[in-house]
Design a protein around this motif. Sequence first.
Motif, short mmCIF file in Angstrom:
data_model
loop_
_atom_site.label_atom_id
_atom_site.label_comp_id
_atom_site.label_asym_id
_atom_site.label_seq_id
_atom_site.Cartn_x
_atom_site.Cartn_y
_atom_site.Cartn_z
N ILE A 41 -40.89 0.02 -31.68
CA ILE A 41 -40.11 -0.72 -30.70
C ILE A 41 -40.21 -2.22 -30.93
O ILE A 41 -39.28 -2.97 -30.66
CB ILE A 41 -40.58 -0.35 -29.27
N MET A 42 -41.34 -2.66 -31.47
CA MET A 42 -41.53 -4.11 -31.66
C MET A 42 -40.58 -4.67 -32.71
O MET A 42 -40.31 -5.85 -32.73
CB MET A 42 -42.99 -4.40 -32.04
N ASN A 43 -40.07 -3.78 -33.59
CA ASN A 43 -39.15 -4.24 -34.62
C ASN A 43 -37.70 -4.06 -34.22
O ASN A 43 -36.80 -4.39 -34.99
CB ASN A 43 -39.41 -3.47 -35.93
N HIS A 44 -37.48 -3.49 -33.05
CA HIS A 44 -36.10 -3.27 -32.61
C HIS A 44 -35.48 -4.60 -32.17
O HIS A 44 -36.08 -5.35 -31.40
CB HIS A 44 -36.06 -2.27 -31.46
N PRO A 45 -34.28 -4.93 -32.67
CA PRO A 45 -33.72 -6.26 -32.43
C PRO A 45 -33.47 -6.58 -30.96
O PRO A 45 -33.56 -7.74 -30.56
CB PRO A 45 -32.40 -6.24 -33.21
N LYS A 46 -33.19 -5.57 -30.14
CA LYS A 46 -32.87 -5.85 -28.74
C LYS A 46 -34.05 -5.62 -27.81
O LYS A 46 -34.21 -6.31 -26.81
CB LYS A 46 -31.69 -4.98 -28.30
N LEU A 47 -34.89 -4.63 -28.14
CA LEU A 47 -35.97 -4.28 -27.21
C LEU A 47 -37.32 -4.85 -27.61
O LEU A 47 -38.22 -4.91 -26.80
CB LEU A 47 -36.09 -2.75 -27.12
N GLY A 48 -37.48 -5.23 -28.86
CA GLY A 48 -38.81 -5.60 -29.31
C GLY A 48 -39.05 -7.08 -29.51
O GLY A 48 -39.59 -7.77 -28.67
N LYS A 49 -38.60 -7.57 -30.67
CA LYS A 49 -38.81 -8.97 -31.05
C LYS A 49 -40.29 -9.33 -31.03
O LYS A 49 -40.69 -10.40 -30.59
CB LYS A 49 -38.02 -9.90 -30.15
N GLY A 50 -41.14 -8.39 -31.49
CA GLY A 50 -42.56 -8.67 -31.62
C GLY A 50 -43.34 -8.69 -30.33
O GLY A 50 -44.50 -9.07 -30.31
N ASN A 51 -42.75 -8.27 -29.24
CA ASN A 51 -43.42 -8.32 -27.93
C ASN A 51 -44.23 -7.06 -27.72
O ASN A 51 -43.73 -6.02 -27.30
CB ASN A 51 -42.36 -8.47 -26.82
N LYS A 52 -45.54 -7.11 -27.98
CA LYS A 52 -46.39 -5.93 -27.87
C LYS A 52 -46.51 -5.46 -26.42
O LYS A 52 -46.57 -4.26 -26.15
CB LYS A 52 -47.78 -6.22 -28.44
N LYS A 53 -46.56 -6.39 -25.51
CA LYS A 53 -46.67 -6.02 -24.09
C LYS A 53 -45.45 -5.23 -23.67
O LYS A 53 -45.54 -4.23 -22.96
CB LYS A 53 -46.81 -7.27 -23.23
N LYS A 54 -44.30 -5.65 -24.13
CA LYS A 54 -43.07 -4.96 -23.79
C LYS A 54 -43.04 -3.57 -24.43
O LYS A 54 -42.63 -2.59 -23.80
CB LYS A 54 -41.88 -5.79 -24.27
N ALA A 55 -43.50 -3.49 -25.67
CA ALA A 55 -43.53 -2.19 -26.35
C ALA A 55 -44.41 -1.21 -25.61
O ALA A 55 -44.06 -0.04 -25.42
CB ALA A 55 -44.02 -2.37 -27.78
N LYS A 56 -45.57 -1.66 -25.16
CA LYS A 56 -46.48 -0.77 -24.43
C LYS A 56 -45.90 -0.38 -23.08
O LYS A 56 -46.17 0.71 -22.56
CB LYS A 56 -47.83 -1.44 -24.25
N ALA A 57 -45.11 -1.27 -22.48
CA ALA A 57 -44.50 -0.95 -21.20
C ALA A 57 -43.46 0.16 -21.36
O ALA A 57 -43.34 1.04 -20.52
CB ALA A 57 -43.84 -2.19 -20.60
N PHE A 58 -42.71 0.11 -22.48
CA PHE A 58 -41.72 1.15 -22.73
C PHE A 58 -42.37 2.45 -23.16
O PHE A 58 -41.96 3.53 -22.75
CB PHE A 58 -40.75 0.70 -23.83
N PHE A 59 -43.38 2.37 -24.03
CA PHE A 59 -43.96 3.57 -24.63
C PHE A 59 -45.49 3.55 -24.54
O PHE A 59 -46.18 3.43 -25.55
CB PHE A 59 -43.53 3.69 -26.09
N PRO A 60 -46.05 3.67 -23.34
CA PRO A 60 -47.51 3.72 -23.23
C PRO A 60 -48.03 5.03 -23.79
O PRO A 60 -47.29 6.01 -23.91
CB PRO A 60 -47.72 3.64 -21.71
N PRO A 61 -49.32 5.11 -24.14
CA PRO A 61 -49.88 6.36 -24.66
C PRO A 61 -49.74 7.48 -23.63
O PRO A 61 -49.84 7.24 -22.42
CB PRO A 61 -51.36 6.01 -24.90
N PRO A 62 -49.51 8.70 -24.09
CA PRO A 62 -49.36 9.81 -23.14
C PRO A 62 -50.69 10.19 -22.51
O PRO A 62 -51.74 10.02 -23.14
CB PRO A 62 -48.83 10.95 -24.02
N PRO A 63 -50.68 10.72 -21.29
CA PRO A 63 -51.92 11.23 -20.71
C PRO A 63 -52.38 12.47 -21.45
O PRO A 63 -51.58 13.15 -22.12
CB PRO A 63 -51.52 11.56 -19.27
N LYS A 64 -53.64 12.80 -21.36
CA LYS A 64 -54.17 13.99 -22.01
C LYS A 64 -53.49 15.23 -21.42
O LYS A 64 -53.30 15.34 -20.21
CB LYS A 64 -55.68 14.07 -21.81
#
Length: 366
Positions: free
Chosen positions: A179-202
């Motif tokens: 997601i961080m490499n996606h031109p519209k959703l990412g642009k290197g924003n790690k916080k944004k990437a984690k907000a969209f795709f956080p790790p799944p629960p066990k």
Amino acid sequence: QGKQIMAEAHRNDDENNLVVIEVGAQSARQCLLAAQAKFHTHCVEPSPKSFKQMQREIYRELEVEAAAAAAAAAAAAENVNTNNHDRGGENSEILTTSSGRFIHLYNAAAGSESGKTLDFFTTGGTGDHVGEFDMWNMKPGKMPDEFPPEKRGEVIKVPSIKMDDLILYNKVQPFELQIMNHPKLGKGNKKKAKAFFPPPPKIDQVFALKIDTQGFEPSVFSGLSESIEQHKIQYIMTEYWPKGMDLIGKRSDQCELSVGILNSLADAGYKLYALPLVAHPTAFYVRSELYDVMNDWTRRPLHDFKADCMYLRNLEILYPNENYYMGYWTDILAVAPGMELFQPTNKHVTEKGRKKKKVKRPKLSN
């Protein structure tokens, strides 16, 4: 019925952490539908071409969701005259309402072991499969030369994962959606990437598992044996294509692999339900009577796994077609002990009003 089951099982509770898994996804459609219903959705797809297309479909949907959420938040803020902070598309509160936090993707083939490399034939279409086989003529080798290049495809190497490692042992992590490499959703924003795709629960329990791997199902179920024995999966829907399983498994003993799947489920206490027969449209070009034959439940020996499997295999002998070799298949629904199958009703109007009539489901037994 699927929507009814989802609604009843989830009860609009975000914290249930209910899980669904699709093995052999090919498209993001069902992954998105489940995620939008707030199921943690694990989608497994080996084909790099199909996987990239799934990513694109998910990106587009999340962009729409984010824009709608931003607009709604902005309107709400304006209504209460709250303008002291930005409520636009970058807001993390908006991002965490996205379906993205429920989607977990795996670019791999489900199999009997994790960490192996498998040959995989791919065109990016629905017929992609493990191994190098001519599925049209049902024999080992490449697709016919007369096929257009986009249908002949290519054989590549793909990694494998054992589904028990995902369900029971939490050993398999989802593929990063980049997601961080996606031109519209990412642009290197790690916080944004984690907000969209956080790790799944066990994973504690799987509500529903769908398997469609073009004849590779015996290996998939081999990697699911512990989860099935422990009843970790409540509902399992699997494609059941005996001829394809025999071809990919390189077996001459017809139906042993496919019947083995049903026996493993029945031995674990699952109830098995048969669904209608299916064939490629080519099967009906010269044998139109097949429509009636395939929809006649009284012909199927549902009391015996092997007999029902051989019925599918022998349809080609009973109704020969010189241009069709793929055989016949169906889907099997397996229901874990203690779980109920939702009973839909047929409603028909009478002079006294509406009456409900239960539909009897064809049950497969041995």
